[in-house]
Design a protein around this motif. Sequence first.
Motif, mmCIF file in Angstrom:
data_model
loop_
_atom_site.group_PDB
_atom_site.id
_atom_site.type_symbol
_atom_site.label_atom_id
_atom_site.label_comp_id
_atom_site.label_asym_id
_atom_site.label_seq_id
_atom_site.Cartn_x
_atom_site.Cartn_y
_atom_site.Cartn_z
ATOM 1 N N ASP A 104 0.850 -1.196 0.000
ATOM 2 C CA ASP A 104 0.000 0.000 0.000
ATOM 3 C C ASP A 104 0.884 1.243 0.000
ATOM 4 O O ASP A 104 1.828 1.341 0.797
ATOM 5 C CB ASP A 104 -0.913 0.001 1.228
ATOM 6 C CG ASP A 104 -1.946 1.111 1.177
ATOM 7 O OD1 ASP A 104 -1.562 2.294 1.326
ATOM 8 O OD2 ASP A 104 -3.139 0.812 0.979
ATOM 9 N N PRO A 105 0.605 2.209 -0.887
ATOM 10 C CA PRO A 105 1.468 3.398 -0.988
ATOM 11 C C PRO A 105 1.519 4.253 0.276
ATOM 12 O O PRO A 105 2.363 5.143 0.378
ATOM 13 C CB PRO A 105 0.848 4.175 -2.160
ATOM 14 C CG PRO A 105 0.192 3.121 -2.996
ATOM 15 C CD PRO A 105 -0.364 2.151 -2.000
ATOM 16 N N ARG A 106 0.634 3.993 1.230
ATOM 17 C CA ARG A 106 0.677 4.751 2.485
ATOM 18 C C ARG A 106 1.624 4.150 3.504
ATOM 19 O O ARG A 106 1.929 4.782 4.521
ATOM 20 C CB ARG A 106 -0.733 4.826 3.094
ATOM 21 C CG ARG A 106 -1.703 5.680 2.297
ATOM 22 C CD ARG A 106 -3.133 5.461 2.755
ATOM 23 N NE ARG A 106 -3.613 4.125 2.380
ATOM 24 C CZ ARG A 106 -4.827 3.658 2.665
ATOM 25 N NH1 ARG A 106 -5.665 4.426 3.344
ATOM 26 N NH2 ARG A 106 -5.194 2.452 2.273
ATOM 27 N N LEU A 107 2.087 2.931 3.258
ATOM 28 C CA LEU A 107 2.972 2.263 4.202
ATOM 29 C C LEU A 107 4.432 2.619 3.920
ATOM 30 O O LEU A 107 4.808 2.866 2.777
ATOM 31 C CB LEU A 107 2.795 0.746 4.110
ATOM 32 C CG LEU A 107 1.464 0.167 4.581
ATOM 33 C CD1 LEU A 107 1.479 -1.351 4.476
ATOM 34 C CD2 LEU A 107 1.159 0.582 6.015
ATOM 35 N N PRO A 108 5.273 2.586 4.959
ATOM 36 C CA PRO A 108 6.699 2.877 4.761
ATOM 37 C C PRO A 108 7.499 1.645 4.363
ATOM 38 O O PRO A 108 8.722 1.633 4.510
ATOM 39 C CB PRO A 108 7.120 3.384 6.144
ATOM 40 C CG PRO A 108 6.272 2.592 7.095
ATOM 41 C CD PRO A 108 4.936 2.434 6.396
#
Length: 558
Positions: free
Chosen positions: A290-294
């Motif tokens: 997910d693009p929100r995860l680091p």
Amino acid sequence: MGNEKEHYSENFLFRLISEELQLKAFGRDMCTRFPPEPNGYLHIGSAYAIHTNYIIAQRFNGNFHLRFDDTNPLKEDIEYVNAIIEDIKWLGYDPGNHIYYGSDYSNEIYNAAVSLIKQGKAFVCDLTPEEMTEYRGTLTEPGRNSPYRNRSVEENLELFTTMKNGGYPASSKVVRAKIDMSSPNINLRDPVIYRIIHAEHYRTGNDWCIYPMYDFAHPIQDAIEGITYSLCSIEFKDHRPLYEWVLKELDIPEPPQQREFGRLSLTGVVTSKRFLRQLAEGGYVDGWDDPRLPTIRGLRRRGFTPESIRSFIEEIGSIRTQSTVDMSMLDHSLRQDLKAKTISIMAVLHPLKVVITNYQGNDSELLMIENNSENEALGRREVPFSKTIYIERDDFMEQPPKGFHRLSLNGEVRLKGAYFIRCEEVIKNPDTGEITELRCTYDPLTKSGTGFTGRKVKGTIHWVSAEHAVKADVHLYEKLLLEQKLPNDDNGDWIDAVNPDSLIIVKNGLLEPFVQHARPEQKYQFFRHGYFCADKKLTTAGRLVFNRIVPLKDSWNK
């Protein structure tokens, strides 16, 4: 990797190692390692640890090993192994042709445990996990010796052999090092070094049903590979005495040295693998990428480049303690990397229709627009212009406040790369009063690039031709967590912690036709909106999906 060697010569870790090597050099080449457990995906903190080990090895003309700490078959999987290798290579750290696996040293580690038992330095213990916790003591109270601590060497060897041959159920017995139950360092209070696990291993199958603990296996693996420095994050500092005890009791010549550096955290994100798993597998986000995860996979899918991540880590330098860095630093590194190598295109995300009433006929024309104002080498492109265009809805105000330099009724503005237009009439929905269309006129003498030197306007806005616009879904991101307070237990509820506005999906945004054949992971600057990347997971031949990597300016602290 540019000036990384020079930069790293200034940090405390390099200075420390340099001083130690001057006092007593190893009789072998410098060698560091990164030992991930293949039970999840790498994240930005992992990248920091990889970078530290890799660059230190380079700085001393040494070697870097990627070694999987795969000694727990209950959690590990080949899927994670392959993903970690791919991520490390994508980041730009070459692990070489040989990848190392802790499970390949199973015989050597087993023999090391046998050696300790024969020396009277280890014993088989029958205490339950609950009893062992009780016996261990606390930070202020010493522990108590296990009632099984004084078993004979012969009995311990027989029990350990039976453990190895599958004669006992899981968790019924362990092997513990015999050190000091009164030590102020809890890690030295007869730590467990082997346990029973009846599970198939992804690499060794059912060859083993006993597996070493990390703190025991790690120094042995380092010694086998000729590692000189085991560089790890600060939480392992209290484990260093055990690392050194194992090497000393096994009589390892020129033993590897463990040295610690600070652990990296970012504001607004969570890097605990345990919490990342809860988010990814609990349905709170779209998986580990997910693009929100680091995670490295998430950052890559969002659009971050390996160069920007390495630059970010270099900017931080080598830290001594647990440190939290503002996410805006990573965003800044990305902007610096992309600003001179991406094409800037026009995208209208919240369209308002504009009809240019004095534009003759239904024909269109092609305008030449620069691809990047900071890099002429990227050239120019053709952009179609026609009678009906779309602009951003918030680029128009019927009654603008002072200082509003975009389009307004009876006001004039420049269309980027095109003409001046003036708004003559506002069309509204008679039922709702919503503005549905603007009627404008254009001045053909003000065409960009013609050397026009007449009147000036203060504002420039972007646009797309209605006839030629390409539709795309656009994903806009904010920080994932409303605050950094995490659930207290392993199965915590993230509902209240996750920002409900962390992902805003704009359906059918209108983009220049230039991007209609965008490849997954291709990056652009959307004029005034920020930097965007074609989503590698969702973009197909018939569908465009763009992720905003970062706005043009930092917005994390707003």
